[in-house]
Design a protein around this motif. Structure first.
Motif, PDB file in Angstrom:
ATOM      1  N   LEU A  45      15.952  38.757   0.542  1.00 33.26           N
ATOM      2  CA  LEU A  45      15.869  37.303   0.446  1.00 33.26           C
ATOM      3  C   LEU A  45      15.091  36.876  -0.794  1.00 33.26           C
ATOM      4  CD1 LEU A  45      15.243  36.368   4.201  1.00 33.26           C
ATOM      5  CD2 LEU A  45      17.373  36.232   2.900  1.00 33.26           C
ATOM      6  N   ALA A  46      14.015  37.623  -1.115  1.00 30.71           N
ATOM      7  CA  ALA A  46      13.258  37.307  -2.329  1.00 30.71           C
ATOM      8  C   ALA A  46      14.113  37.517  -3.570  1.00 30.71           C
ATOM      9  CB  ALA A  46      12.005  38.184  -2.388  1.00 30.71           C
ATOM     10  N   SER A  47      14.913  38.601  -3.574  1.00 30.32           N
ATOM     11  CA  SER A  47      15.804  38.852  -4.711  1.00 30.32           C
ATOM     12  C   SER A  47      16.853  37.755  -4.837  1.00 30.32           C
ATOM     13  CB  SER A  47      16.477  40.218  -4.540  1.00 30.32           C
ATOM     14  OG  SER A  47      17.456  40.430  -5.523  1.00 30.32           O
ATOM     15  N   LEU A  48      17.371  37.278  -3.700  1.00 27.57           N
ATOM     16  CA  LEU A  48      18.359  36.202  -3.739  1.00 27.57           C
ATOM     17  C   LEU A  48      17.756  34.937  -4.336  1.00 27.57           C
ATOM     18  CD1 LEU A  48      21.187  35.202  -3.030  1.00 27.57           C
ATOM     19  CD2 LEU A  48      20.321  34.641  -0.738  1.00 27.57           C
ATOM     20  N   TYR A  49      16.533  34.644  -3.992  1.00 27.81           N
ATOM     21  CA  TYR A  49      15.859  33.473  -4.577  1.00 27.81           C
ATOM     22  C   TYR A  49      15.637  33.662  -6.077  1.00 27.81           C
ATOM     23  CZ  TYR A  49      11.969  30.501  -5.989  1.00 27.81           C
ATOM     24  OH  TYR A  49      11.160  29.637  -6.680  1.00 27.81           O
ATOM     25  N   LEU A  50      15.158  34.851  -6.467  1.00 29.16           N
ATOM     26  CA  LEU A  50      14.868  35.110  -7.884  1.00 29.16           C
ATOM     27  C   LEU A  50      16.127  35.083  -8.733  1.00 29.16           C
ATOM     28  CD1 LEU A  50      12.234  37.991  -7.590  1.00 29.16           C
ATOM     29  CD2 LEU A  50      11.821  35.587  -8.142  1.00 29.16           C
ATOM     30  N   ALA A  51      17.299  35.364  -8.122  1.00 24.15           N
ATOM     31  CA  ALA A  51      18.547  35.337  -8.877  1.00 24.15           C
ATOM     32  C   ALA A  51      18.854  33.959  -9.435  1.00 24.15           C
ATOM     33  CB  ALA A  51      19.699  35.807  -7.993  1.00 24.15           C
ATOM     34  N   PHE A  52      18.242  32.927  -8.890  1.00 21.04           N
ATOM     35  CA  PHE A  52      18.460  31.556  -9.356  1.00 21.04           C
ATOM     36  C   PHE A  52      17.245  31.017 -10.116  1.00 21.04           C
ATOM     37  CE2 PHE A  52      21.142  32.192  -5.670  1.00 21.04           C
ATOM     38  CZ  PHE A  52      22.369  31.709  -6.104  1.00 21.04           C
TER      39      PHE A  52
ATOM     40  N   LYS B  30      12.908  44.390 -20.332  1.00 18.92           N
ATOM     41  CA  LYS B  30      12.786  43.079 -20.974  1.00 18.92           C
ATOM     42  C   LYS B  30      12.118  42.047 -20.070  1.00 18.92           C
ATOM     43  CE  LYS B  30      16.865  43.810 -23.863  1.00 18.92           C
ATOM     44  NZ  LYS B  30      18.190  43.297 -24.293  1.00 18.92           N
ATOM     45  N   PHE B  31      11.700  42.459 -18.895  1.00 23.14           N
ATOM     46  CA  PHE B  31      11.001  41.587 -17.931  1.00 23.14           C
ATOM     47  C   PHE B  31      11.820  40.335 -17.602  1.00 23.14           C
ATOM     48  CE2 PHE B  31       7.591  43.912 -20.107  1.00 23.14           C
ATOM     49  CZ  PHE B  31       7.006  44.528 -19.020  1.00 23.14           C
ATOM     50  N   ASP B  32      13.120  40.477 -17.609  1.00 28.60           N
ATOM     51  CA  ASP B  32      13.999  39.375 -17.231  1.00 28.60           C
ATOM     52  C   ASP B  32      14.431  39.605 -15.791  1.00 28.60           C
ATOM     53  OD1 ASP B  32      15.617  37.201 -17.190  1.00 28.60           O
ATOM     54  OD2 ASP B  32      16.934  37.832 -18.826  1.00 28.60           O
ATOM     55  N   MET B  33      13.472  39.460 -14.880  1.00 27.75           N
ATOM     56  CA  MET B  33      13.718  39.839 -13.495  1.00 27.75           C
ATOM     57  C   MET B  33      14.679  38.891 -12.794  1.00 27.75           C
ATOM     58  SD  MET B  33      13.171  42.169 -11.341  1.00 27.75           S
ATOM     59  CE  MET B  33      11.836  43.083 -12.119  1.00 27.75           C
ATOM     60  N   GLY B  34      14.725  37.644 -13.188  1.00 33.02           N
ATOM     61  CA  GLY B  34      15.681  36.727 -12.596  1.00 33.02           C
ATOM     62  C   GLY B  34      17.108  37.153 -12.880  1.00 33.02           C
TER      63      GLY B  34
ATOM     64  N   ASP C 179      14.165  31.742 -13.459  1.00 30.39           N
ATOM     65  CA  ASP C 179      13.735  32.422 -14.684  1.00 30.39           C
ATOM     66  C   ASP C 179      12.377  33.035 -14.384  1.00 30.39           C
ATOM     67  OD1 ASP C 179      13.245  33.339 -17.212  1.00 30.39           O
ATOM     68  OD2 ASP C 179      12.814  31.376 -18.084  1.00 30.39           O
ATOM     69  N   TYR C 180      12.352  34.362 -14.288  1.00 28.53           N
ATOM     70  CA  TYR C 180      11.140  35.048 -13.829  1.00 28.53           C
ATOM     71  C   TYR C 180      10.898  36.269 -14.694  1.00 28.53           C
ATOM     72  CZ  TYR C 180       7.929  37.446 -10.628  1.00 28.53           C
ATOM     73  OH  TYR C 180       6.850  38.085 -10.066  1.00 28.53           O
ATOM     74  N   ASN C 181       9.692  36.353 -15.273  1.00 28.53           N
ATOM     75  CA  ASN C 181       9.375  37.448 -16.186  1.00 28.53           C
ATOM     76  C   ASN C 181       8.285  38.370 -15.655  1.00 28.53           C
ATOM     77  OD1 ASN C 181       7.093  35.899 -16.417  1.00 28.53           O
ATOM     78  ND2 ASN C 181       7.403  35.374 -18.578  1.00 28.53           N
TER      79      ASN C 181
ATOM     80  N   GLU D 102       4.689  35.261 -15.007  1.00 25.77           N
ATOM     81  CA  GLU D 102       4.510  33.857 -14.678  1.00 25.77           C
ATOM     82  C   GLU D 102       5.292  33.522 -13.418  1.00 25.77           C
ATOM     83  OE1 GLU D 102       5.885  31.814 -18.092  1.00 25.77           O
ATOM     84  OE2 GLU D 102       4.266  32.511 -19.408  1.00 25.77           O
ATOM     85  N   ALA D 103       4.971  32.391 -12.834  1.00 20.55           N
ATOM     86  CA  ALA D 103       5.676  31.969 -11.628  1.00 20.55           C
ATOM     87  C   ALA D 103       7.148  31.708 -11.936  1.00 20.55           C
ATOM     88  CB  ALA D 103       5.028  30.702 -11.069  1.00 20.55           C
ATOM     89  N   PRO D 104       8.046  32.066 -11.021  1.00 18.49           N
ATOM     90  CA  PRO D 104       9.475  31.832 -11.269  1.00 18.49           C
ATOM     91  C   PRO D 104       9.811  30.355 -11.376  1.00 18.49           C
ATOM     92  CG  PRO D 104       9.102  32.532  -9.000  1.00 18.49           C
ATOM     93  CD  PRO D 104       7.800  32.697  -9.710  1.00 18.49           C
ATOM     94  N   THR D 105      10.753  30.046 -12.277  1.00 17.49           N
ATOM     95  CA  THR D 105      11.204  28.675 -12.494  1.00 17.49           C
ATOM     96  C   THR D 105      12.663  28.552 -12.088  1.00 17.49           C
ATOM     97  OG1 THR D 105       9.689  28.470 -14.376  1.00 17.49           O
ATOM     98  CG2 THR D 105      11.447  26.826 -14.185  1.00 17.49           C
ATOM     99  N   TRP D 106      12.975  27.572 -11.252  1.00 12.75           N
ATOM    100  CA  TRP D 106      14.337  27.406 -10.751  1.00 12.75           C
ATOM    101  C   TRP D 106      15.268  26.963 -11.872  1.00 12.75           C
ATOM    102  CZ3 TRP D 106      16.597  28.606  -6.189  1.00 12.75           C
ATOM    103  CH2 TRP D 106      17.883  28.100  -5.948  1.00 12.75           C
ATOM    104  N   ILE D 107      16.372  27.702 -12.074  1.00  9.75           N
ATOM    105  CA  ILE D 107      17.347  27.350 -13.117  1.00  9.75           C
ATOM    106  C   ILE D 107      18.768  27.302 -12.567  1.00  9.75           C
ATOM    107  CG2 ILE D 107      15.952  28.226 -15.020  1.00  9.75           C
ATOM    108  CD1 ILE D 107      17.646  30.770 -14.978  1.00  9.75           C
TER     109      ILE D 107
END
Length: 307
Positions: free
Chosen positions: A45-52, A271-275, A54-56, A59-64
């Motif tokens: 579920l956390a991965s599904l949220y992060l898929a939407f 590249k720390f582009d986890m999103g 911008d998370y490096n 820093e805190a993930p930003t919804w995109i």
């Protein structure tokens, strides 16, 4: 009224042991349920949220929204990783299953010391995904490796097979085919379940070995073939260690061994582009689900069950 009260008391008395048994069952299941929630469902579920987002990782993930998914259409390296992965799956899995079935048929003939051969043939499946075997594979197919030494005996000039974009992927295909032990053991178990009387009746009717194999063995073995096919396709899509070790984590040369999982790892932890990596993981899940569902749909036309 007294009869009703007695029935009520009797039902409560019978229900108490059942409730205690249910409670005991839940207590025994509690560690598995906690692990399911914390280790499997929670991270998914956390991965599904992060898929939407911008998370490096810093820093805190930003919804995109769906931006990570739309970026995939222009990502040439992702397209190449899909091509490499599909080639790997569509070539290595059929070859692996064919070799496993061939050896299972040979072992089913009752060779002396079959337990030893079965263990030896199964060993590559235990070691094939390990780092040690991947390093050994890199040495075998290197410029000064065993393959080139053998070719040198016949006057054939070798090359560094893992450093050539035209052959690097095929060394990994060979490695996956070499790990045929697990499906072979399953095939062997399936062959042992086929009644011998079918072969005896066919032999009396004049059927030769090839005809008996085509008309008896293959139809009765189709459920086992289907089972192995689904498992090995899923396993091949998730291949990572071999490509990472053989290519030094780069997917080289020229991205010829850049598996989808390796590119996902590079985007997420390189590249720390986890999103974006999380979005890639869900795309892979969908691809595997489509292949699995397709196999189940197609199985209606070629898988035969006794009932």
């Amino acid at each position: 009224m007294s009869a009703i009260s007695e029935l009520s008391t009797l039902s409560k008395t019978r229900a108490e042991p059942a409730q205690r048994e249910n409670l005991a069952a839940y207590l025994f299941l509690a560690p598995w349920l906690v692990g399911l929630v914390l280790i499997t469902v929670g991270p998914m579920l956390a991965s599904l949220y992060l898929a939407f987002t911008d998370y490096n990782l810093l820093e805190a993930p930003t919804w995109i929204g769906v931006e990570n998914f739309t970026r995939m259409f222009a990502d040439e390296r992702l397209h190449n990783s899909l091509r490499v992965t599909f080639i790997y799956v569509l070539v290595s899995v059929p070859l692996q299953l064919a070799l496993a079935l061939l050896l299972a048929v040979v072992l089913d003939r009752g060779l002396r010391g079959m337990a030893f051969y079965r263990s030896v043939f199964y060993l590559p499946s235990l070691l094939g995904s390990s780092v040690a075997i991947a390093i050994l594979w890199r040495q075998v197919f290197g410029g000064e490796g065993l393959i080139n030494h053998v070719l040198g005996w016949f006057g054939v000039a070798g090359r560094s097979w893992i450093a050539d974009p035209e052959s690097a992927l095929w060394t990994l295909v060979t490695l996956n085919v070499w790990t045929f032990g697990a499906p072979m053991v399953i095939f062997l178990a399936g062959l042992r379940q086929i009644p011998r009387m079918y072969y005896e009746a066919a032999a009396v009717d004049g059927a030769g070995p090839l005809r008996r194999f085509a008309n008896i063995t293959m139809p009765l073995l189709t459920p086992i073939i289907f089972f192995n096919l689904v498992l090995q396709i899923i396993h091949a899509f998730q291949a990572f260690t071999q490509a990472f070790v053989v290519s030094g984590g780069t997917g080289g040369p020229s991205d010829s061994t850049m598996f989808y999982t390796l590119y996902l790892y590079e985007r997420g932890f390189g590249k720390f582009d986890m999103g974006y990596a999380s979005a890639m993981a869900w795309v892979l899940l969908v691809i595997i689900a489509v292949f699995t569902a397709g196999n189940f749909v197609a199985s209606k036309y070629w898988v035969h069950y006794d009932d």
